[in-house]
Design a protein around this motif. Structure first.
Motif, mmCIF file in Angstrom:
data_model
loop_
_atom_site.group_PDB
_atom_site.id
_atom_site.type_symbol
_atom_site.label_atom_id
_atom_site.label_comp_id
_atom_site.label_asym_id
_atom_site.label_seq_id
_atom_site.Cartn_x
_atom_site.Cartn_y
_atom_site.Cartn_z
ATOM 1 N N GLY A 15 35.012 27.633 51.806
ATOM 2 C CA GLY A 15 36.393 28.069 52.071
ATOM 3 C C GLY A 15 36.474 28.814 53.385
ATOM 4 N N SER A 16 37.588 28.654 54.025
ATOM 5 C CA SER A 16 37.799 29.326 55.297
ATOM 6 C C SER A 16 38.104 30.799 55.093
ATOM 7 C CB SER A 16 38.974 28.660 56.025
ATOM 8 O OG SER A 16 39.465 29.478 57.046
ATOM 9 N N GLY A 45 44.992 26.639 46.010
ATOM 10 C CA GLY A 45 43.751 25.998 45.615
ATOM 11 C C GLY A 45 42.610 27.000 45.528
ATOM 12 N N VAL A 46 41.429 26.481 45.275
ATOM 13 C CA VAL A 46 40.240 27.320 45.148
ATOM 14 C C VAL A 46 39.999 28.065 46.461
ATOM 15 C CG1 VAL A 46 37.742 27.318 44.784
ATOM 16 C CG2 VAL A 46 39.203 25.815 43.423
ATOM 17 N N SER A 99 34.853 33.466 37.101
ATOM 18 C CA SER A 99 34.139 34.285 38.084
ATOM 19 C C SER A 99 33.826 33.475 39.341
ATOM 20 C CB SER A 99 32.857 34.861 37.489
ATOM 21 O OG SER A 99 31.962 33.840 37.085
ATOM 22 N N ASP A 100 33.561 32.172 39.192
ATOM 23 C CA ASP A 100 33.337 31.329 40.367
ATOM 24 C C ASP A 100 34.581 31.251 41.239
ATOM 25 O OD1 ASP A 100 30.725 30.830 39.666
ATOM 26 O OD2 ASP A 100 31.094 28.819 38.866
ATOM 27 N N ALA A 101 35.752 31.228 40.600
ATOM 28 C CA ALA A 101 36.996 31.208 41.374
ATOM 29 C C ALA A 101 37.163 32.499 42.169
ATOM 30 C CB ALA A 101 38.189 31.002 40.443
ATOM 31 N N TRP A 102 36.747 33.635 41.594
ATOM 32 C CA TRP A 102 36.814 34.894 42.328
ATOM 33 C C TRP A 102 35.830 34.915 43.488
ATOM 34 C CZ3 TRP A 102 40.578 38.107 42.577
ATOM 35 C CH2 TRP A 102 41.496 38.172 41.532
ATOM 36 N N LYS A 103 34.641 34.367 43.295
ATOM 37 C CA LYS A 103 33.676 34.305 44.402
ATOM 38 C C LYS A 103 34.234 33.473 45.553
ATOM 39 C CE LYS A 103 29.826 34.483 41.183
ATOM 40 N NZ LYS A 103 28.716 33.694 40.621
ATOM 41 N N ALA A 104 34.918 32.378 45.197
ATOM 42 C CA ALA A 104 35.520 31.547 46.241
ATOM 43 C C ALA A 104 36.612 32.326 46.985
ATOM 44 C CB ALA A 104 36.098 30.274 45.632
ATOM 45 N N LEU A 105 37.368 33.139 46.280
ATOM 46 C CA LEU A 105 38.377 33.965 46.941
ATOM 47 C C LEU A 105 37.738 35.005 47.853
ATOM 48 C CD1 LEU A 105 40.887 34.524 44.006
ATOM 49 C CD2 LEU A 105 41.458 33.528 46.233
ATOM 50 N N TYR A 106 36.650 35.635 47.387
ATOM 51 C CA TYR A 106 35.970 36.632 48.215
ATOM 52 C C TYR A 106 35.435 36.021 49.511
ATOM 53 C CZ TYR A 106 35.911 39.482 43.937
ATOM 54 O OH TYR A 106 36.253 40.191 42.815
ATOM 55 N N ALA A 107 35.020 34.761 49.428
ATOM 56 C CA ALA A 107 34.502 34.096 50.623
ATOM 57 C C ALA A 107 35.596 33.386 51.412
ATOM 58 C CB ALA A 107 33.426 33.080 50.219
ATOM 59 N N GLY A 108 36.769 33.257 50.812
ATOM 60 C CA GLY A 108 37.867 32.552 51.456
ATOM 61 C C GLY A 108 38.975 33.494 51.864
#
Length: 380
Positions: A15-16, A45-46, A99-108
């Protein structure tokens, strides 16, 4: 489905870093049943968020089951030290898909963004399942009403290999047959705790009328009940935005049930009173941000539709009971538009008992206990 590990870190995800969309990203508004959806059927999205108004962004956390998701609302929050960040409202269930969706948000979209606090609108696992996990990992407090926090703590600790006697007695009273009772005995008790990461021992209490100061934005707490004991909605009066949680959903009606925690309660009465309170308190032209579904306009239209739906159910139920006594299980065809199978029996029973209790309180039916089975009669 695996639960979230206590030692779990926040690994890099795709994710950007600038994955936040805005109102100008070619969304097409739609209308349905008197409601307007400014973003149509679109959803983030994710790893992405959509900024839907000043001070608030929308993230969507996927979940298993028929609902498929919960919306998490990210409120711009300038903390007391002057730093910028976001307050997280509702989190998803304690499962790796969430929790994976939150990790994607933290990196995105939330890369380099500080989490300042976690706010739980109410106690259900899809709302606070990861609240303790985020609060612990980010070193912040959980904010909830007292009624929601204490009830959550009670239910999390209520586990057993078999259903408690109180639950079996209520099921018999509602008219369950012996096969359903035996199935209930064998299913165990206390699944709630399996879906909630350990809650912090301390929390920050919020209550009706409080104003949460987040720097440039202030959010007033508007409490409703019926779906849960002390559900917190958040209203930004200046920007015209209401975070409604499960108190107002655009396309489905929230479950309003009697359960063994408070068997003498009148949750449907509380629900109807809360509808009237929201109509009187919050303007009808706000942008409403629900826990499930899409942000919409037409708050009062939706509230009146929910009120009318329950009132019609109560009318039909009272008319039928006036002709012949019935148990709770025999009210299902009058309350639900589909057959009730074993998986829905518990929830349907809770809702039926809530409607029957409301009719009792209004003096329209009387309950008779026949050897532990409740029969409802009309009132002459």
């Amino acid at each position: 489905m695996a639960s979230v590990s206590d030692e779990e870190g926040i690994p890099a995800a795709s994710g950007s870093p600038d994955a936040s969309l805005t109102q100008d990203d070619s969304f097409t508004a739609t209308s349905r049943a008197g409601l307007t959806y400014p973003w149509g059927d679109a959803a983030p999205g994710v790893g992405e968020t959509i900024r839907i108004a000043p001070g608030i962004r929308w993230a969507r956390i996927p979940m298993p089951g028929s609902l498929g998701h919960i919306n998490s609302w990210l409120l711009d929050d300038a903390a007391s030290d002057g730093g910028d960040g976001v307050a997280v409202v509702d989190t998803g269930v304690c499962l790796t898909i969430c929790s994976d969706a939150w990790k994607a948000l933290y990196a995105g979209a939330l890369a380099d963004t500080r989490i300042t606090r976690v706010i739980g609108t109410h106690l259900h696992p899809d709302h606070i399942g990861l609240a303790g996990w985020i609060a612990k990992k980010k070193g912040v407090q959980l904010w909830m009403t007292r009624g929601e926090m204490l009830t959550a703590r009670m239910i999390v600790g209520d586990t057993s290999d078999t259903a408690p006697d109180e639950a079996l007695a209520q099921s018999r009273a509602a008219g369950w047959d012996e096969a359903a009772i035996e199935r209930q005995k064998s299913e165990g008790w206390g699944r709630f705790g399996l879906m909630v990461y350990p809650l912090p021992r301390s929390y920050q209490r919020i209550k009706d009328g409080d104003v949460l100061d987040m720097g440039a934005h202030q959010w007033r707490v508007v409490v409703g009940s019926g779906h849960s004991p002390e559900h917190a909605c958040l209203w930004n009066e200046r920007e015209g935005v209401l975070v409604s949680g499960d108190q107002v959903l655009p396309r489905i009606s929230s479950n309003v049930s009697i359960n063994i925690t408070e068997p003498g309660a009148d949750p449907l009465g509380e629900w109807l009173d809360s509808i009237d309170k929201l109509i009187a308190t919050v303007p009808g032209d706000v942008l409403t941000c629900p826990a499930h579904g899409e942000p919409f306009k037409g708050l009062h239209v939706r509230l009146m539709a929910l009120r009318d739906e329950h009132r019609m159910r109560l009318y039909n139920l009272a008319e039928a009971i006036a002709k012949a006594p019935m148990r709770a299980v025999e009210s299902f065809p009058l309350l639900f538009n589909r057959p009730i199978g074993p998986d829905q029996l518990g929830m349907a029973t809770g809702e039926a008992l809530a409607h029957l209790k409301r009719l009792e309180v209004e003096g329209r039916v009387q309950r008779e206990d026949r050897d532990g089975v409740w029969w409802y009669h009309g009132v002459a």
